[in-house]
Design an enzyme around this catalytic site. Structure first.
Site, PDB file in Angstrom:
ATOM      1  N   TYR A  49       0.752  -1.163  -0.094  1.00 14.40           N
ATOM      2  CA  TYR A  49      -0.075  -0.113   0.006  1.00 14.40           C
ATOM      3  C   TYR A  49       0.864   1.204  -0.051  1.00 14.40           C
ATOM      4  CZ  TYR A  49      -3.735  -3.256   1.618  1.00 14.40           C
ATOM      5  OH  TYR A  49      -4.454  -4.354   1.812  1.00 14.40           O
ATOM      6  N   HIS A 112       0.296 -11.823   1.480  1.00 16.21           N
ATOM      7  CA  HIS A 112      -0.486 -10.963   0.955  1.00 16.21           C
ATOM      8  C   HIS A 112      -1.113 -11.696  -0.270  1.00 16.21           C
ATOM      9  CE1 HIS A 112      -1.413  -6.301  -0.064  1.00 16.21           C
ATOM     10  NE2 HIS A 112      -2.516  -7.120  -0.073  1.00 16.21           N
TER      11      HIS A 112
END
Length: 292
Positions: A49, A112
């Site tokens: 992010y 992830h």
């Protein structure tokens, strides 16, 4: 009192948290600080992010303003796909993530995505991080039944969490059933369907009948199925509303009416990326400042 779920290693995790996906790095610290002031203790970020430093700064500001301790918050981050596959590389990269987050441990560390040919070695590194106390629990994101079965066959530690895309429009029933059968806690990313579900007529009808917002109805629907949810909002009123889910419940008919909205279409899926084993995929990336 804050509602929690108990993970399969005994760690208590808040059931409602704040996600920061697609939050501009320059705005992240303020979002975290504001959310903490409005009762949030669970924050979910990722190296991909590009805003871990903002989360760390916001958390430090929240601790200072509230008088709370680091242990009063539940911090989740994720291993970047480009750091997977090599034990030492992953651990060195994670140490930098801890520095960016201004902490010496996270409460939950996740892989992830299931990077093709690498996630089992990556999981071994997470097991080492868990053993060394740099994470209180470890888990995965976006793993389907085949990925989970393979991982468990090679693992010493059962994943505590599988964070998946889950909302009224996508339910992933096989993955959900597998996780529930193996005591892997489910967590919903994009629990409001990227906002699209808020305009649905069925959800709005139920919301009107309940005297609640569409977001509250959707989140209640997910909580009643046992999910952890991490909606995102930068507006204090909506932050508070998204946590104000006590005092009402959905009937079996209302639960089913929302379940019938399922389209079973992912908004993002790993087959698009080269690291999934798909030669026609695209490379992974880390978000850059001001990208969003």
């Amino acid at each position: 009192m804050e509602k929690t779920v108990k993970l399969n290693n005994g760690v208590e995790m808040p059931q409602i948290g704040m996600g920061v996906w697609k939050t501009n790095p320059d705005d992240t610290a303020d979002l975290v600080r504001t959310a903490a002031a409005n009762g949030y203790t669970l924050f979910d970020t990722a190296k991909q992010y590009g805003n871990e430093s903002g989360v760390g700064q916001g958390l430090q500001e929240a601790i200072k303003e509230s008088g709370k301790k680091r242990d009063d918050f539940f911090l989740t981050t994720k291993i970047f796909n480009g750091d997977q596959g090599d034990y030492d590389k992953l651990r060195a990269a994670f140490n930098q993530q801890l520095q960016d987050l201004q902490t010496d441990y996270v409460d939950l560390l996740l892989l992830h995505w299931p990077v093709f040919g690498k996630y089992n070695e990556s999981w071994r590194a997470l097991e080492g991080i868990l053993k060394d106390g740099q994470a209180r629990a470890i888990g995965v994101c976006n793993f389907d039944v085949d990925h989970l079965t393979d991982l468990i066959d090679h693992a010493q530690v059962m994943p505590a969490i599988n964070q998946i895309e889950f909302n009224p429009f996508i339910h992933q029933p096989d993955t959900v059933a597998f996780c529930q059968g193996n005591k892997i806690q489910l967590e919903a990313w994009s629990p409001l369907g990227n906002g699209r579900a808020l305009a649905n007529s069925v959800i709005n009808r139920i919301a009107k009948e309940k005297g609640k917002s569409p977001a509250q109805v959707i989140l209640r629907w997910e909580l009643q199925q046992g999910f952890v949810v991490i909606p995102k909002s930068s507006h204090p009123d909506r932050m508070r509303a998204n946590r104000d889910l006590d005092g009402f419940s959905l009937t079996a008919d209302e639960m089913e009416a929302i379940a019938e909205l399922d389209e079973e279409k992912h908004s993002i899926w790993y087959d698009k990326y080269k690291w999934s084993g798909n030669p026609n995929g695209v490379d992974d990336y880390i978000a850059k400042p001001n990208e969003f």
